[in-house]
Design a protein around this motif. Structure first.
Motif, PDB file in Angstrom:
ATOM      1  N   SER A  98       0.555  -1.146  -0.303  1.00  0.00           N
ATOM      2  CA  SER A  98       0.161   0.274  -0.708  1.00  0.00           C
ATOM      3  C   SER A  98       1.172   1.715  -0.252  1.00  0.00           C
ATOM      4  O   SER A  98       0.134   2.556  -0.208  1.00  0.00           O
ATOM      5  CB  SER A  98      -0.972   0.179   1.319  1.00  0.00           C
ATOM      6  N   HIS A  99       1.708   1.005   0.449  1.00  0.00           N
ATOM      7  CA  HIS A  99       2.370   2.355   0.279  1.00  0.00           C
ATOM      8  C   HIS A  99       3.271   3.035  -1.374  1.00  0.00           C
ATOM      9  O   HIS A  99       3.199   3.729  -1.493  1.00  0.00           O
ATOM     10  CB  HIS A  99       4.537   2.103   0.847  1.00  0.00           C
ATOM     11  N   LEU A 100       3.034   1.903  -2.366  1.00  0.00           N
ATOM     12  CA  LEU A 100       3.493   2.466  -3.966  1.00  0.00           C
ATOM     13  C   LEU A 100       2.519   3.982  -4.237  1.00  0.00           C
ATOM     14  O   LEU A 100       3.331   4.189  -4.846  1.00  0.00           O
ATOM     15  CB  LEU A 100       2.736   0.922  -4.992  1.00  0.00           C
ATOM     16  N   LEU A 101       0.748   2.867  -4.952  1.00  0.00           N
ATOM     17  CA  LEU A 101       0.285   4.482  -4.737  1.00  0.00           C
ATOM     18  C   LEU A 101       0.889   5.776  -4.054  1.00  0.00           C
ATOM     19  O   LEU A 101       0.879   6.567  -5.435  1.00  0.00           O
ATOM     20  CB  LEU A 101      -1.021   4.431  -5.200  1.00  0.00           C
ATOM     21  N   PRO A 102       0.574   5.985  -3.413  1.00  0.00           N
ATOM     22  CA  PRO A 102       0.824   7.187  -3.154  1.00  0.00           C
ATOM     23  C   PRO A 102       2.333   7.647  -3.242  1.00  0.00           C
ATOM     24  O   PRO A 102       2.792   8.733  -3.356  1.00  0.00           O
ATOM     25  CB  PRO A 102       0.925   7.344  -1.468  1.00  0.00           C
ATOM     26  N   MET A 103       2.880   6.627  -3.155  1.00  0.00           N
ATOM     27  CA  MET A 103       4.928   7.265  -3.057  1.00  0.00           C
ATOM     28  C   MET A 103       4.440   7.557  -4.802  1.00  0.00           C
ATOM     29  O   MET A 103       5.649   8.091  -4.955  1.00  0.00           O
ATOM     30  CB  MET A 103       5.718   6.314  -3.741  1.00  0.00           C
ATOM     31  N   LEU A 104       3.739   7.466  -5.993  1.00  0.00           N
ATOM     32  CA  LEU A 104       3.869   7.998  -6.944  1.00  0.00           C
ATOM     33  C   LEU A 104       3.601   9.151  -7.207  1.00  0.00           C
ATOM     34  O   LEU A 104       3.397   9.617  -8.224  1.00  0.00           O
ATOM     35  CB  LEU A 104       3.091   6.734  -8.059  1.00  0.00           C
ATOM     36  N   GLN A 105       2.395   9.671  -6.251  1.00  0.00           N
ATOM     37  CA  GLN A 105       2.350  10.724  -6.413  1.00  0.00           C
ATOM     38  C   GLN A 105       2.848  11.844  -5.222  1.00  0.00           C
ATOM     39  O   GLN A 105       1.974  12.834  -4.601  1.00  0.00           O
ATOM     40  CB  GLN A 105       0.733  10.759  -5.812  1.00  0.00           C
ATOM     41  N   MET A 106       3.984  11.012  -5.560  1.00  0.00           N
ATOM     42  CA  MET A 106       4.901  12.623  -4.273  1.00  0.00           C
ATOM     43  C   MET A 106       5.221  13.524  -4.948  1.00  0.00           C
ATOM     44  O   MET A 106       5.536  13.853  -6.840  1.00  0.00           O
ATOM     45  CB  MET A 106       6.017  12.492  -3.849  1.00  0.00           C
ATOM     46  N   ASN A 107       5.255  15.081  -4.152  1.00  0.00           N
ATOM     47  CA  ASN A 107       5.473  16.397  -4.829  1.00  0.00           C
ATOM     48  C   ASN A 107       6.559  16.438  -4.811  1.00  0.00           C
ATOM     49  O   ASN A 107       7.290  17.451  -6.154  1.00  0.00           O
ATOM     50  CB  ASN A 107       4.439  17.024  -3.784  1.00  0.00           C
ATOM     51  N   SER A 108       7.292  15.737  -4.020  1.00  0.00           N
ATOM     52  CA  SER A 108       8.901  16.857  -4.569  1.00  0.00           C
ATOM     53  C   SER A 108       9.514  15.765  -5.058  1.00  0.00           C
ATOM     54  O   SER A 108      10.769  16.393  -5.024  1.00  0.00           O
ATOM     55  CB  SER A 108       9.553  16.175  -2.526  1.00  0.00           C
ATOM     56  N   GLY A 109       9.456  14.615  -5.513  1.00  0.00           N
ATOM     57  CA  GLY A 109      10.798  13.289  -6.399  1.00  0.00           C
ATOM     58  C   GLY A 109       9.804  12.835  -6.728  1.00  0.00           C
ATOM     59  O   GLY A 109       8.724  13.141  -6.907  1.00  0.00           O
ATOM     60  N   ARG A 110      10.036  11.842  -7.287  1.00  0.00           N
ATOM     61  CA  ARG A 110      10.085  10.401  -8.086  1.00  0.00           C
ATOM     62  C   ARG A 110      10.320   9.324  -7.641  1.00  0.00           C
ATOM     63  O   ARG A 110      11.563   9.201  -6.722  1.00  0.00           O
ATOM     64  CB  ARG A 110      10.358  10.919  -9.557  1.00  0.00           C
ATOM     65  N   LEU A 111       9.532   8.262  -7.990  1.00  0.00           N
ATOM     66  CA  LEU A 111       9.814   6.739  -7.580  1.00  0.00           C
ATOM     67  C   LEU A 111      10.692   6.014  -8.395  1.00  0.00           C
ATOM     68  O   LEU A 111      10.568   6.689  -9.490  1.00  0.00           O
ATOM     69  CB  LEU A 111       9.083   6.268  -7.288  1.00  0.00           C
TER      70      LEU A 111
END
Length: 356
Positions: A25-38
């Motif tokens: 469940s960490h994956l989707l919100p990390m795809l939507q971060m403002n400060s950087g990219r996965l």
């Protein structure tokens, strides 16, 4: 580590156990971060999972409701992908395919036997990460790994640290009858589930919550934690010091003795907390009978001995060391039954002893 530089294009790497919904469940919100990219995702190999499972198994089955919720949220993002892109698949039991989702977003996935090996460390270093995030990963990171990210390494642990470090903290929170828990994001160091606090997301535990309910709440809170990490990094905030070590506790894998209901040792509340935590059982002749739901029987006043069946009807009322427990559902031979059906199947009668 440099904590003051431009956040433009920060590079994040995620370590998760994709067989755990908390990790996935960490994956989707990390795809939507403002400060950087996965820029990369690390997953444990089958070999690593076997090592992990030799220590202990996950306490309770994954909730199908959690799977559906994660799947629906991911599908909203994937609608923006090309029409011919493959859709994320639900993997039995209860996991969606992290690899497929990463492929759709062009994120490399690295499946590792040992994240502390020379080859794995070299792979991580080549990604030039600013931030490493661990969400439910199943291996302790070495100091060398923690030294690779330019900014920091953050672990998301599903408890209110420093309480309930270790495995299955939500199980232990229910087992002890806690009224609240949380998810703590903390800067990782050489210790397990320890380090300065980046963010704490409180989660209330209701008296009606069982393992599955609390697990849903924990997964639902993960996006808020990831957003807080994103804000922490982008604003170059300073992590808070840990709470007093006097408050800390550490728990490992629950054993049969933690799940076994010994009526003469437990009061009604203690027995119910074990049931809420999951897989609590009594041994009836040659089989284990799991009690899945129960309530305190506040109306029953009895002098019955612990373990004695006080009443059998719609529910099974059993005396404990102090007070009575009203059992409403059980699992017998893999089948979940209402108490009335289980009583007939097991031939339970008032004044008989329920469990050895």
């Amino acid at each position: 580590m440099n904590l003051v530089h431009s956040t433009e294009g920060l590079r994040y790497v995620l370590y998760v156990n994709d067989r755990s919904l908390f990790g996935a469940s960490h994956l989707l919100p990390m795809l939507q971060m403002n400060s950087g990219r996965l820029v990369g995702v690390f997953l444990p190999s089958k070999k690593r999972m076997q090592i992990f499972n030799n220590v202990g198994q996950t306490m309770a089955p994954q909730s199908r409701g959690v799977v559906d919720r994660i799947r629906n949220r991911i599908s909203l993002v994937l609608r923006k992908r090309p029409q011919d892109a493959p859709k994320p698949r639900i993997m039995a039991p209860g996991r969606f395919d992290v690899v497929t989702v990463c492929e759709q977003f062009g994120i490399p996935v690295h499946i590792e036997d040992d994240v502390n090996s020379r080859s794995s460390l070299k792979t991580l270093a080549a990604l030039r990460p600013d931030v490493v995030v661990s969400g439910g990963y199943i291996q302790v990171f070495s100091e060398e790994l923690l030294g690779i990210p330019e900014r920091l390494s953050v672990n998301c642990h599903p408890s209110s640290l420093p309480r309930y470090r270790g495995r299955h903290p939500h199980y232990w929170a229910l087992w002890h009858g806690e009224a609240s828990t949380g998810i703590t994001a903390h800067v990782m160091d050489a210790r397990v589930d320890a380090g300065p606090i980046v963010h704490h997301q409180p989660i209330k535990i209701l008296d009606s919550d069982y393992y599955e309910h609390l697990y849903i709440k924990i997964n639902a809170a993960v996006p808020s934690v990831i957003r807080a990490i994103d804000s922490f990094v982008s604003e170059s905030k300073v992590a808070q010091e840990e709470a007093s070590s006097a408050d800390e506790s550490y728990f490992s894998e629950p054993t049969d003795e933690h799940r076994r209901l010994r009526w003469h040792e437990l009061d009604a509340s203690g027995a119910r907390n074990r049931i809420r935590a999951g897989r609590a059982f009594v041994e009836d002749e040659s089989r284990r009978v799991f009690i899945t739901t129960a309530n305190l029987d506040l109306d029953e006043s009895t002098s019955s001995r612990p373990g004695e069946i006080v009443r059998c009807g719609r529910n099974i009322v059993v005396a404990t060391q102090s007070g009575c427990l009203q059992i409403t559902e059980l699992e017998v031979d893999g089948h979940r039954l209402f108490a009335s059906d289980a009583a007939r199947f097991l031939n339970l009668r008032p004044q008989a002893c329920f469990g050895m």
